[in-house]
Design a protein around this motif. Structure first.
Motif, PDB file in Angstrom:
ATOM      1  N   ARG A   1      -2.327   1.490   9.152  1.00  0.00           N
ATOM      2  CA  ARG A   1      -1.350   2.270   8.966  1.00  0.00           C
ATOM      3  C   ARG A   1      -1.635   3.198   7.726  1.00  0.00           C
ATOM      4  NH1 ARG A   1       2.896  -1.800   7.062  1.00  0.00           N
ATOM      5  NH2 ARG A   1       1.535  -1.944   5.135  1.00  0.00           N
ATOM      6  N   ALA A   2      -2.354   2.928   6.966  1.00  0.00           N
ATOM      7  CA  ALA A   2      -2.678   3.529   5.679  1.00  0.00           C
ATOM      8  C   ALA A   2      -3.507   4.913   6.220  1.00  0.00           C
ATOM      9  CB  ALA A   2      -3.766   2.916   4.620  1.00  0.00           C
ATOM     10  N   ALA A   3      -4.380   4.819   7.247  1.00  0.00           N
ATOM     11  CA  ALA A   3      -4.635   6.078   7.767  1.00  0.00           C
ATOM     12  C   ALA A   3      -3.692   6.781   8.734  1.00  0.00           C
ATOM     13  CB  ALA A   3      -5.858   5.491   8.985  1.00  0.00           C
ATOM     14  N   ARG A   4      -2.776   6.000   9.360  1.00  0.00           N
ATOM     15  CA  ARG A   4      -1.527   6.978   9.883  1.00  0.00           C
ATOM     16  C   ARG A   4      -0.766   7.818   8.842  1.00  0.00           C
ATOM     17  NH1 ARG A   4      -0.984   2.122  12.775  1.00  0.00           N
ATOM     18  NH2 ARG A   4       1.051   2.028  11.677  1.00  0.00           N
ATOM     19  N   TRP A   5      -0.455   6.867   7.849  1.00  0.00           N
ATOM     20  CA  TRP A   5       0.390   7.545   6.459  1.00  0.00           C
ATOM     21  C   TRP A   5      -0.318   8.793   6.013  1.00  0.00           C
ATOM     22  CZ3 TRP A   5       4.326   3.636   4.009  1.00  0.00           C
ATOM     23  CH2 TRP A   5       4.993   3.232   5.023  1.00  0.00           C
TER      24      TRP A   5
ATOM     25  N   ALA B   1      -2.675  11.633  -0.280  1.00  0.00           N
ATOM     26  CA  ALA B   1      -2.951  10.418  -1.232  1.00  0.00           C
ATOM     27  C   ALA B   1      -1.879   9.643  -1.332  1.00  0.00           C
ATOM     28  CB  ALA B   1      -3.347  10.901  -2.365  1.00  0.00           C
ATOM     29  N   LEU B   2      -0.519  10.088  -1.539  1.00  0.00           N
ATOM     30  CA  LEU B   2       0.618   9.004  -1.816  1.00  0.00           C
ATOM     31  C   LEU B   2       0.822   8.371  -0.146  1.00  0.00           C
ATOM     32  CD1 LEU B   2       3.098   8.214  -3.234  1.00  0.00           C
ATOM     33  CD2 LEU B   2       4.514   9.999  -2.200  1.00  0.00           C
ATOM     34  N   GLY B   3       0.680   8.898   0.881  1.00  0.00           N
ATOM     35  CA  GLY B   3       0.606   8.044   2.267  1.00  0.00           C
ATOM     36  C   GLY B   3      -0.377   6.985   2.347  1.00  0.00           C
ATOM     37  N   MET B   4      -1.496   7.332   1.915  1.00  0.00           N
ATOM     38  CA  MET B   4      -2.535   6.372   1.954  1.00  0.00           C
ATOM     39  C   MET B   4      -2.150   5.228   0.913  1.00  0.00           C
ATOM     40  SD  MET B   4      -6.679   6.458   0.805  1.00  0.00           S
ATOM     41  CE  MET B   4      -6.128   6.787  -0.855  1.00  0.00           C
ATOM     42  N   ALA B   5      -1.899   5.459  -0.157  1.00  0.00           N
ATOM     43  CA  ALA B   5      -1.466   4.492  -1.143  1.00  0.00           C
ATOM     44  C   ALA B   5      -0.491   3.548  -0.817  1.00  0.00           C
ATOM     45  CB  ALA B   5      -1.003   5.138  -2.563  1.00  0.00           C
ATOM     46  N   LEU B   6       0.778   4.128  -0.213  1.00  0.00           N
ATOM     47  CA  LEU B   6       1.906   3.423   0.183  1.00  0.00           C
ATOM     48  C   LEU B   6       1.713   2.773   1.481  1.00  0.00           C
ATOM     49  CD1 LEU B   6       4.585   5.960  -0.842  1.00  0.00           C
ATOM     50  CD2 LEU B   6       3.971   3.868  -1.979  1.00  0.00           C
ATOM     51  N   GLY B   7       0.825   3.199   2.287  1.00  0.00           N
ATOM     52  CA  GLY B   7       0.625   2.654   3.675  1.00  0.00           C
ATOM     53  C   GLY B   7      -0.341   1.596   3.662  1.00  0.00           C
ATOM     54  N   SER B   8      -1.331   1.463   2.564  1.00  0.00           N
ATOM     55  CA  SER B   8      -2.272   0.467   2.501  1.00  0.00           C
ATOM     56  C   SER B   8      -1.758  -0.911   2.378  1.00  0.00           C
ATOM     57  CB  SER B   8      -3.262   0.828   1.557  1.00  0.00           C
ATOM     58  OG  SER B   8      -2.455   0.571   0.141  1.00  0.00           O
ATOM     59  N   LYS B   9      -0.567  -1.240   1.834  1.00  0.00           N
ATOM     60  CA  LYS B   9       0.045  -2.248   1.832  1.00  0.00           C
ATOM     61  C   LYS B   9       1.507  -2.430   2.253  1.00  0.00           C
ATOM     62  CE  LYS B   9      -3.316  -4.477  -0.586  1.00  0.00           C
ATOM     63  NZ  LYS B   9      -3.796  -6.091  -0.362  1.00  0.00           N
ATOM     64  N   ASP B  10       1.851  -3.792   2.709  1.00  0.00           N
ATOM     65  CA  ASP B  10       3.156  -3.817   3.235  1.00  0.00           C
ATOM     66  C   ASP B  10       4.141  -3.686   2.083  1.00  0.00           C
ATOM     67  OD1 ASP B  10       2.426  -4.470   5.732  1.00  0.00           O
ATOM     68  OD2 ASP B  10       2.876  -6.876   5.531  1.00  0.00           O
ATOM     69  N   LEU B  11       5.248  -3.258   2.083  1.00  0.00           N
ATOM     70  CA  LEU B  11       6.064  -3.060   0.957  1.00  0.00           C
ATOM     71  C   LEU B  11       6.687  -4.417   0.314  1.00  0.00           C
ATOM     72  CD1 LEU B  11       8.474   0.150   2.542  1.00  0.00           C
ATOM     73  CD2 LEU B  11       6.210   0.250   0.772  1.00  0.00           C
ATOM     74  N   LEU B  12       6.741  -5.347   1.123  1.00  0.00           N
ATOM     75  CA  LEU B  12       7.226  -6.581   0.527  1.00  0.00           C
ATOM     76  C   LEU B  12       6.127  -7.461   0.707  1.00  0.00           C
ATOM     77  CD1 LEU B  12      10.789  -6.593   2.062  1.00  0.00           C
ATOM     78  CD2 LEU B  12      10.217  -5.913  -0.302  1.00  0.00           C
TER      79      LEU B  12
END
Length: 496
Positions: free
Chosen positions: A305-309, A363-374
């Motif tokens: 997901r991090a790669a996609r985002w 960079a923001l997409g990678m950071a936010l997508g690397s982990k589940d939000l919850l």
């Protein structure tokens, strides 16, 4: 205002726009850094030390796909090496390609294990230099590790989609010789997919490669003529290609399903943990968490997901610049009426297009997508850390898990020294081959001087690792409980 003195009036409009857009970029970068830092912190259970941030392991659900692709690359490199040697194009004063690729992976794992905190560490710099040297040696053979990995990932996916291979073989047993020929052609075509575009491909040296491709193409055309004569139906080429894929799958012993294996591993990690008023605890109905894990509340990592985002963020740079510039221009020109709005919008849209918003959004997409939000409650990896009493790397343990072997890493991994402390790494090819072969298993297992290992494989074959087996040699289902019995039988030592 004083800075505007002497500037042409036509430039005045762009100053507040540049200021606003610069603020947007700055806040994107700040948010990216904060989100990335939070991802690293949460992945280690809230530990804030630089060393702790480098100790996160490989997500087990992604482990086998990575191992499978790596094995494929190593196999392809060995075949590629023999092909280049047969063409009399082997580079002078270079090591064997297959050996350099194996060392390259070990060095790359060491750099990855060091994490972001080890970028400027002396040992990491030396490893990076060594990695570049190995990559230059690999490229000298004309072999691209990048394209080889792409090819192997595609091969794995095609194996996943292939089904009813035995039925296919039964239907096409009258053309088995053609299938064998098709397998040979596919293998040789894969070598061309792994060619690098630099170093190796000078005109004189590439001519034999071009001749080989031409010969291969002619063989494939002649084979397809025979296939159309032998196979009836609407798509003889498609039917034949499916059979060739099954043959390749059989030849590489890839008879396990990565998809099914991922589902089994995911069940091992999810079912033994449950959320209660006391927190995330063990659910004894489903046994206990696997080796190297315990019930925890954490945000799960998702590199895919991090790669996609990251890609989405990069692609969004231009549209965001256009839309953002248009909105700012509309607001600036609102007091001037429709004509003024049109003028300011066109000016600010041009400014938005010119600003490099893609990288910070990526960079923001990678950071936010690397982990589940919850955060979720399931079995998460314990940390690999340094035991100061013994000066060795060990797996931390938790009272929340009753697995007597949670001091072992998850199968296929090892807890060893890195440039910044201790870290989880994939087992290397040599790790799977060590040992006595007890019960058919080879590989490093338990506490060693270098750390803690769980690198078992059947017959020393890295394609038959412990976690890839649906059933153990005792014919019981592969689970945390059945592996516990195996470890007991093998008298695994975990130190203190």
């Amino acid at each position: 205002r004083n800075l505007r003195v002497g500037l042409p009036s036509s430039v005045y409009w762009i100053l507040p726009v540049i200021k606003m857009q610069a603020q947007v970029i700055t806040w994107c970068l700040v948010a990216s850094c904060l989100a990335f830092g939070e991802s690293a912190r949460v992945s280690t259970g809230g530990q804030d030390s630089a060393e702790a941030e480098a100790l996160s392991g490989i997500e087990p659900t992604q482990l086998q796909a990575k191992v499978t692709d790596r094995i494929c690359v190593m196999r392809t490199a060995a075949e590629f090496q023999m092909w280049v040697q047969s063409l009399d194009l082997a580079p002078q004063n270079h090591g064997l390609l297959s050996e350099d690729m194996g060392t390259y992976y070990e060095v790359a794992d060491g750099i990855e294990a060091a994490g972001l905190s080890g970028i400027f560490h002396k040992e990491v710099k030396e490893l990076t230099k060594r990695k570049d040297e190995l990559l230059a040696n690999v490229n000298a053979w004309g072999f691209s590790a990048y394209w080889a990995n792409k090819h192997c990932a595609s091969e794995r996916e095609s194996y996943e989609k292939s089904s009813d291979c035995q039925k296919t073989f039964d239907e096409l047993k009258h053309i088995d010789e053609l299938l064998v020929e098709g397998v040979v052609i596919e293998k040789e075509k894969s070598w061309h997919k792994c060619l690098t575009n630099s170093d190796f491909m000078s005109f004189k040296r590439s001519q034999p490669v071009k001749d080989h491709w031409k010969d291969l193409t002619e063989k494939e055309k002649a084979l397809m003529v025979k296939v159309k004569e032998e196979i009836q139906g609407k798509s003889p080429e498609k039917t034949f290609q499916a059979a060739v894929t099954c043959k390749l799958k059989e030849a590489t012993q890839s008879d396990f399903s990565v998809g099914e294996m991922t589902a089994r591993i995911a069940a091992e990690m999810k079912n033994p943990a449950m959320k209660t008023s006391a927190g995330c605890v063990e659910n004894s109905t489903y046994g206990y968490c696997p080796e190297g894990m315990s019930p925890q509340f954490l945000r799960a990592s998702d590199p895919a997901r991090a790669a996609r985002w990251t890609g989405y963020g990069l692609a969004a740079g231009l549209p965001v610049g256009i839309v953002g510039g248009g909105l700012i221009g509309a607001l600036r020109g609102l007091p001037l009426g429709p004509a003024g709005m049109a003028a300011t919008m066109s000016q600010d849209i041009v400014t938005g297009i010119a600003l490099p918003l893609g990288p910070p959004l990526a960079a923001l997409g990678m950071a936010l997508g690397s982990k589940d939000l919850l955060a979720s409650c399931r079995c998460f990896e314990n940390s690999c850390e340094l035991d100061h009493e013994t000066d060795t790397c060990v797996m931390s343990t938790s009272a929340a898990s009753s697995n007597p072997y949670q001091g072992l890493p998850y199968p296929g991994q090892k807890c060893v020294r890195s440039a910044t402390g201790c870290a989880m790494q994939l087992c290397s090819e040599s790790d799977f081959k060590e040992g006595s072969g007890e019960d058919g298993f080879f590989g490093s297992l338990g506490v060693k001087s270098a750390g803690v290992f769980n690198c078992l494989s059947l017959g020393g074959d890295s394609q038959q690792t412990l976690i890839s087996l649906e059933k153990l040699p005792s014919e019981v289902e592969n689970s945390a409980a059945s592996r516990t019995e195996l470890y007991k039988k093998m008298k695994v030592q975990l130190g203190k």
